[in-house]
Design an enzyme around this catalytic site. Structure first.
Site, PDB file in Angstrom:
ATOM      1  N   LYS A 262       0.832  -1.213   0.000  1.00 24.26           N
ATOM      2  CA  LYS A 262       0.000   0.000   0.000  1.00 24.26           C
ATOM      3  C   LYS A 262       0.867   1.264   0.000  1.00 24.26           C
ATOM      4  O   LYS A 262       0.619   2.187  -0.759  1.00 24.26           O
ATOM      5  CB  LYS A 262      -0.930   0.032   1.224  1.00 24.26           C
ATOM      6  CG  LYS A 262      -1.934  -1.091   1.272  1.00 24.26           C
ATOM      7  CD  LYS A 262      -2.930  -0.933   2.417  1.00 24.26           C
ATOM      8  CE  LYS A 262      -2.304  -0.949   3.790  1.00 24.26           C
ATOM      9  NZ  LYS A 262      -1.660  -2.212   4.183  1.00 24.26           N
TER      10      LYS A 262
ATOM     11  N   ARG B 120      -9.356   1.007   8.779  1.00 24.60           N
ATOM     12  CA  ARG B 120      -8.830  -0.316   9.105  1.00 24.60           C
ATOM     13  C   ARG B 120      -9.937  -1.222   9.653  1.00 24.60           C
ATOM     14  O   ARG B 120      -9.704  -2.372   9.953  1.00 24.60           O
ATOM     15  CB  ARG B 120      -7.798  -0.093  10.170  1.00 24.60           C
ATOM     16  CG  ARG B 120      -6.513  -0.816  10.335  1.00 24.60           C
ATOM     17  CD  ARG B 120      -5.595  -1.027   9.240  1.00 24.60           C
ATOM     18  NE  ARG B 120      -4.296  -1.434   9.701  1.00 24.60           N
ATOM     19  CZ  ARG B 120      -3.165  -0.799   9.410  1.00 24.60           C
ATOM     20  NH1 ARG B 120      -3.178   0.258   8.663  1.00 24.60           N
ATOM     21  NH2 ARG B 120      -2.021  -1.275   9.847  1.00 24.60           N
TER      22      ARG B 120
ATOM     23  N   ARG C 215      11.779  -6.665   4.979  1.00 23.81           N
ATOM     24  CA  ARG C 215      11.508  -5.261   4.644  1.00 23.81           C
ATOM     25  C   ARG C 215      12.452  -4.292   5.381  1.00 23.81           C
ATOM     26  O   ARG C 215      12.662  -4.413   6.589  1.00 23.81           O
ATOM     27  CB  ARG C 215      10.050  -4.941   4.998  1.00 23.81           C
ATOM     28  CG  ARG C 215       9.693  -3.478   4.775  1.00 23.81           C
ATOM     29  CD  ARG C 215       8.220  -3.299   4.610  1.00 23.81           C
ATOM     30  NE  ARG C 215       7.498  -3.287   5.872  1.00 23.81           N
ATOM     31  CZ  ARG C 215       6.208  -2.993   5.961  1.00 23.81           C
ATOM     32  NH1 ARG C 215       5.499  -2.722   4.871  1.00 23.81           N
ATOM     33  NH2 ARG C 215       5.605  -3.012   7.131  1.00 23.81           N
TER      34      ARG C 215
ATOM     35  N   ARG D 155      11.357  -2.128  10.801  1.00 25.49           N
ATOM     36  CA  ARG D 155      10.332  -1.731  11.770  1.00 25.49           C
ATOM     37  C   ARG D 155      10.241  -2.768  12.892  1.00 25.49           C
ATOM     38  O   ARG D 155      10.295  -3.961  12.642  1.00 25.49           O
ATOM     39  CB  ARG D 155       8.971  -1.606  11.058  1.00 25.49           C
ATOM     40  CG  ARG D 155       8.825  -0.307  10.318  1.00 25.49           C
ATOM     41  CD  ARG D 155       7.596  -0.260   9.449  1.00 25.49           C
ATOM     42  NE  ARG D 155       6.378  -0.730  10.086  1.00 25.49           N
ATOM     43  CZ  ARG D 155       5.176  -0.660   9.510  1.00 25.49           C
ATOM     44  NH1 ARG D 155       5.069  -0.130   8.301  1.00 25.49           N
ATOM     45  NH2 ARG D 155       4.116  -1.097  10.119  1.00 25.49           N
TER      46      ARG D 155
ATOM     47  N   ARG E 254      -0.457  -8.940  13.453  1.00 29.41           N
ATOM     48  CA  ARG E 254      -0.982  -7.918  12.530  1.00 29.41           C
ATOM     49  C   ARG E 254      -1.827  -8.564  11.437  1.00 29.41           C
ATOM     50  O   ARG E 254      -2.852  -8.026  11.027  1.00 29.41           O
ATOM     51  CB  ARG E 254       0.170  -7.115  11.920  1.00 29.41           C
ATOM     52  CG  ARG E 254       0.775  -6.135  12.912  1.00 29.41           C
ATOM     53  CD  ARG E 254       2.112  -5.610  12.465  1.00 29.41           C
ATOM     54  NE  ARG E 254       2.033  -4.814  11.261  1.00 29.41           N
ATOM     55  CZ  ARG E 254       3.037  -4.700  10.383  1.00 29.41           C
ATOM     56  NH1 ARG E 254       4.168  -5.332  10.571  1.00 29.41           N
ATOM     57  NH2 ARG E 254       2.889  -3.948   9.328  1.00 29.41           N
TER      58      ARG E 254
END
Ligand code: AMP
Length: 213
Positions: free
Chosen positions: A13, A88, A127, A160, A171
């Protein structure tokens, strides 16, 4: 114009929102980035958000909705907005619809970026994100030219905290329970577009632009 990007953590996203900003001249409003900025600045909002973010949970709706609606009220958002990471859940979507309706506006399209669960886990595991401009890299699929440095702005890359395997699992669980129902919500409203989110960022962007046109 208001475009919502829907998809699981790791669906791309943020990357696609940044590409749409360049292609369409809109403003990106990413709730996760707003929380991370507050956290960095050690504001009260940041301290509260941290308690939820580090566990992979959603920050309470009242706090999130207030923060995002305030951001949408800023002058640059008049150019049109790409919402990334908000809404969300259904409560947030309804609050957004209500706020836009009061200004005789509304969501134009919600684009669901679809990626398989296995691919999401692989992406989040490797990531690296730029501390300065939030550009995402992947250690094997899309590495930066210089290790640890952002190609776009030279900023420092970091992993992160909430990309750790146990937080990623939480998540994804939260995504399937709370966020995935938005696919039906926007389908019923006649606003959903679905785009295959697998492949390179450029390929996905081509599909996304084609769907939006
Ligand atoms: P993201 O960068 O979108 O993956 O968001 C990182 C974290 O920020 C999430 O795991 C949540 O803890 C929090 N967050 C971001 N957006 C929202 C939202 N719309 N509602 C509640 N919490 C959010």
């Amino acid at each position: 114009m208001y475009i919502v990007l829907l998809g699981a953590p790791g669906a791309g996203k943020g990357t696609q929102a940044a590409m749409l900003v360049e292609a369409m001249g809109l403003v990106q409003v990413a709730s996760g980035d707003l929380f991370r900025k507050a956290l960095q600045q050690e504001t009260e909002l940041g301290k509260t958000a941290k308690l939820y973010m580090e566990k992979g949970q959603l920050v309470p709706d009242e706090i999130t909705i207030k923060m995002v609606l305030e951001r949408l009220g800023e002058p640059d958002c008049k150019k049109g907005v790409i919402l990334d990471g908000f809404p969300r859940n259904i409560k947030q979507a309804m609050a957004l619809d209500k706020a836009l309706d009061e200004q005789s506006e509304g969501i134009d399209k919600a684009v669901y970026i679809k990626v398989t669960e296995g691919e999401l886990i692989k992406r989040l595991g490797g990531r690296w994100v730029c501390r300065n401009c939030q550009t995402s890299y992947h250690e094997t699929e899309n590495p930066p030219k210089v290790t640890g440095k952002c190609d776009r702005c030279g900023g420092e890359l970091y992993q992160r905290d909430d990309d750790k395997p146990e937080t990623v699992r939480k998540r994804l669980e939260v995504y399937f329970a709370e966020t995935a129902p938005l696919i039906e919500y926007y389908t019923k409203a006649g606003k959903l577009l679905e785009v295959n989110g697998e492949g390179s960022a450029a390929e996905v962007n081509k599909r996304l632009l084609a769907a939006l046109s």
